[in-house]
Design an enzyme around this catalytic site. Structure first.
Site, mmCIF file in Angstrom:
data_model
loop_
_atom_site.group_PDB
_atom_site.id
_atom_site.type_symbol
_atom_site.label_atom_id
_atom_site.label_comp_id
_atom_site.label_asym_id
_atom_site.label_seq_id
_atom_site.Cartn_x
_atom_site.Cartn_y
_atom_site.Cartn_z
ATOM 1 N N ALA A 37 0.615 -1.398 -0.080
ATOM 2 C CA ALA A 37 0.111 -0.286 0.088
ATOM 3 C C ALA A 37 1.409 1.321 0.103
ATOM 4 O O ALA A 37 0.466 2.536 0.371
ATOM 5 C CB ALA A 37 -0.836 0.113 0.864
ATOM 6 N N SER A 38 2.162 1.166 -0.205
ATOM 7 C CA SER A 38 2.625 2.364 0.339
ATOM 8 C C SER A 38 3.249 2.889 -1.474
ATOM 9 O O SER A 38 3.942 3.807 -1.441
ATOM 10 C CB SER A 38 4.560 2.046 0.638
ATOM 11 N N ILE A 41 -1.297 1.354 -7.188
ATOM 12 C CA ILE A 41 -2.691 0.987 -6.788
ATOM 13 C C ILE A 41 -3.345 0.951 -5.819
ATOM 14 O O ILE A 41 -4.076 0.928 -5.085
ATOM 15 C CB ILE A 41 -3.396 0.033 -7.301
ATOM 16 N N GLY A 42 -2.006 -0.044 -4.968
ATOM 17 C CA GLY A 42 -1.683 0.030 -3.235
ATOM 18 C C GLY A 42 -1.967 0.896 -2.384
ATOM 19 O O GLY A 42 -2.998 0.934 -1.488
ATOM 20 N N ASP A 88 7.435 -8.554 4.405
ATOM 21 C CA ASP A 88 8.270 -8.291 3.110
ATOM 22 C C ASP A 88 7.762 -9.641 2.886
ATOM 23 O O ASP A 88 7.521 -10.857 3.181
ATOM 24 C CB ASP A 88 9.542 -8.606 3.425
ATOM 25 N N TYR A 192 13.622 -19.921 -18.182
ATOM 26 C CA TYR A 192 13.307 -18.802 -17.329
ATOM 27 C C TYR A 192 13.158 -17.699 -17.950
ATOM 28 O O TYR A 192 13.946 -17.108 -19.212
ATOM 29 C CB TYR A 192 14.314 -18.768 -15.833
#
Length: 319
Positions: A37-38, A41-42, A88, A192
């Site tokens: 949220a920092s 869109i968070g 985290d 990958y």
């Protein structure tokens, strides 16, 4: 952009903002966790939920940024209930610590928004030796959800109001590896591809939501689980692809959503009364949308659940 204004069954469109889709909704008495949220869109999700009276717990990796965002929200809305806690998602130990601290805080939990994510990183392993995008975007949220589930259940029973769990996925879930999830090669650097690995983690978000929804329905819990695509938005997710970042910056205002529009679907699914009782759905542009055939495969969802539990079990139990 006329195509952004075409409204769906909900009455909203791609151009609707988070404030518009929650207009008139009273969220007071509700508590929500928003991961990541920092920024992006968070941040907008946290801001708008707080604007509607929700007590928002911002789960953030960078506490300095989290505290700054908290101050910004309160400066705009002095009555806002918002605080930051460290999380985290790439670290199983950090997820466990966050969940333990939240569960022991005595706070209720009505809404869990699994929003945080990283995109298209070079091949890296997390501290727990899991491919970083899969670890951060899926495993961290899978474990967090499991560890908070009992608190969400208790809250729903106590307040007699449906609990909601949201996984912020992406349209990119449709563009993953050929097999969908590389079950036997999650941590293999061979083969990958950074964007395919991102798609794999976003497919995992949808599959996780669907399997969780199935389990919640079986136990007749007053909880729902859904996934969503916020839309193409120019955020710092593009930082690992300089060409894509430059291109997005050049044409983004014509073909991409802004942050306010990007947070709309999350806020709609989290708060809107029309979503009550809907579980196991995939949303886009604040409407029910069609996920990929792989995302709708129940056997794949169960297999992913087992893989996720096994990866965590090898580093400590899920609960």
């Amino acid at each position: 952009m006329w195509w952004f204004d075409r409204k769906g069954a909900s009455g909203f469109s791609a151009s609707s903002t988070a404030e518009q889709v929650t207009e008139g909704i009273d969220g007071s008495g509700l508590t929500a966790i928003v991961t990541g949220a920092s920024s992006g869109i968070g941040f907008e999700t946290a801001r708008v939920l707080a604007l509607r009276g929700v007590h928002v717990v911002m789960a953030v990796r960078n506490m300095t940024a989290g505290n700054e965002v908290q101050g910004t929200i309160i400066k705009e809305n002095p009555s806002a209930k918002v605080n930051a806690m460290e999380l985290d998602l790439s670290s199983i130990a950090s997820v466990r610590k966050f969940a333990a601290e939240f569960n022991s805080s005595g706070l209720p939990l009505n809404i869990l928004i699994n929003n945080a994510g990283i995109m298209a990183t070079p091949f890296m392993l997390s501290k727990d030796n899991i491919e970083l995008q899969f670890a951060t975007n899926h495993i961290g949220h899978f474990l967090l959800t499991n560890l908070l589930l009992e608190t969400i259940r208790r809250t729903a029973l106590k307040c007699k109001r449906e609990g909601r769990i949201l996984n912020v996925s992406s349209r990119r879930h449709k563009f993953t590896y050929k097999e969908g999830i590389r079950f036997d090669k999650i941590n293999d650097q061979s083969g990958y591809n950074s964007l395919s690995a991102y798609g794999q983690s976003k497919l995992a978000n949808v599959l996780h939501s669907n399997e969780l929804a199935r389990r919640l329905k079986e136990e007749e819990a007053s909880l729902t689980a859904n996934s969503l695509h916020p839309g193409a938005i120019f955020t710092n997710l593009f930082r690992h692809h300089s060409f894509v970042s430059a291109l997005a910056g050049l044409v983004g205002k014509y073909f991409m959503k802004n942050i306010e529009q990007g947070a709309a679907t999350t806020c709609y699914v989290a708060l809107h009364p029309d979503v009550k009782g809907k579980s196991g759905y995939y949303f886009a542009d604040s409407n029910i949308a069609e996920a990929s055939s792989l995302a709708n495969d129940p056997n794949l969802a169960r297999k992913l659940w087992d893989l996720s539990s096994d990866l965590i079990d090898k580093r400590g139990n899920v609960s």
